[in-house]
Design an enzyme around this catalytic site. Sequence first.
Site, PDB file in Angstrom:
ATOM      1  N   ARG A 248       1.433  -1.351   0.200  1.00 35.47           N
ATOM      2  CA  ARG A 248       0.375   0.227  -0.224  1.00 35.47           C
ATOM      3  C   ARG A 248       0.750   1.407  -0.224  1.00 35.47           C
ATOM      4  NH1 ARG A 248      -3.397  -2.914  -0.693  1.00 35.47           N
ATOM      5  NH2 ARG A 248      -5.059  -3.439  -0.332  1.00 35.47           N
ATOM      6  N   GLU A 277      -3.865   7.603  -8.122  1.00 35.56           N
ATOM      7  CA  GLU A 277      -3.617   6.296  -9.456  1.00 35.56           C
ATOM      8  C   GLU A 277      -4.872   6.217 -10.457  1.00 35.56           C
ATOM      9  OE1 GLU A 277      -3.191   1.971  -7.586  1.00 35.56           O
ATOM     10  OE2 GLU A 277      -1.914   2.856  -6.311  1.00 35.56           O
ATOM     11  N   HIS A 296       0.421  -0.224 -10.650  1.00 33.19           N
ATOM     12  CA  HIS A 296      -0.485  -1.195  -9.869  1.00 33.19           C
ATOM     13  C   HIS A 296      -0.307  -2.670 -10.689  1.00 33.19           C
ATOM     14  CE1 HIS A 296      -3.174  -1.176  -6.155  1.00 33.19           C
ATOM     15  NE2 HIS A 296      -3.387  -1.933  -6.340  1.00 33.19           N
TER      16      HIS A 296
END
Length: 330
Positions: A248, A277, A296
């Site tokens: 995270r 993001e 990601h």
Amino acid sequence: MSRTAAAGRPRIVVLDDWERALERLADWSALRARAEVTLHHAPLAGAALVDALREADAAVFVRDRTAVDAALLAQLPRLKCLVFTGSRNTRLDAAAVRERGIALGCTGWGPSKESTCELTWALILAAVRQLPSHTARLRAGQWRAAAPEVLPGVLHGQRLGLVGLGQIGARVAAVGRAFGMEVAAWSPRMTAERAAEHGARFLPLEELLAGSAVVSLHLVPTPATRHLMNRERLALMRPGSVLVNTSRSALVDHAALAEALRAGRPGAAALDVFDEEPLPAGSPLREAPNLLMTPHDGFVCEPVFARFAQDAVTNLAAWLDGRPLPVQPD
């Protein structure tokens, strides 16, 4: 009585299908026969997000790409069912969803933990072996650097420091042992006995950071671990060490990391998660030296998204039938 019979054709909206994978990986035909289904493939925010959801009776959110809070829900009076992919969503206010009487469902994960472990090691190996710069030189028509400041390292015999030793961290530890690394671990509740169960040695955080060639983060963030990797802790890392975060973004102070990389402690870093993001074009991280970044990708793989898609369809079909959602978060 089914939702279709009771209220005409409902509207289902799917958000954040950036990979355009959900429709491909499940059979949506039965849902389309009973409801209007719209999939959005670009990030939405603000008024555009509200506009996309305003007429939705049911919505699907891919992971935690979009925040869902009470303020957003207040603008969506028609929403009766909400499904998110995965079993945990740090940006969704589940209490606010349930308070409004909205049915809440989730999906299974598939092999997401295995996928994240594999990406973690891809990043570690790429950073340690300096693959991005070597590839760039070849593409530019060059060969090796004539006099590099540091040659690539070797993992065998080095310490792998794991901050967190849960299901993903334990998998990363097993690979580290296979490479012949000494594995050390720390977390707020770690004990020497629990670390030993995974072939690791418990160390205080400061000692782990100072002595590890690779530090990999695998914690669920809490208020106590937010920006765990701050300026002071980053400065403890060795000049040739690598920091990896596939967990995270909140665990790392990214402004401090950019400064630390310029100062050479750690020597390199690899990030798969970010505070915002997609990563904004003007992010200072884009200019940080010795920083390898992936968008990601930890959970993004074909079998995981197949499970997301199929469980989302299962939940939506149950809701249309007036049945409880079969896949629900804890």
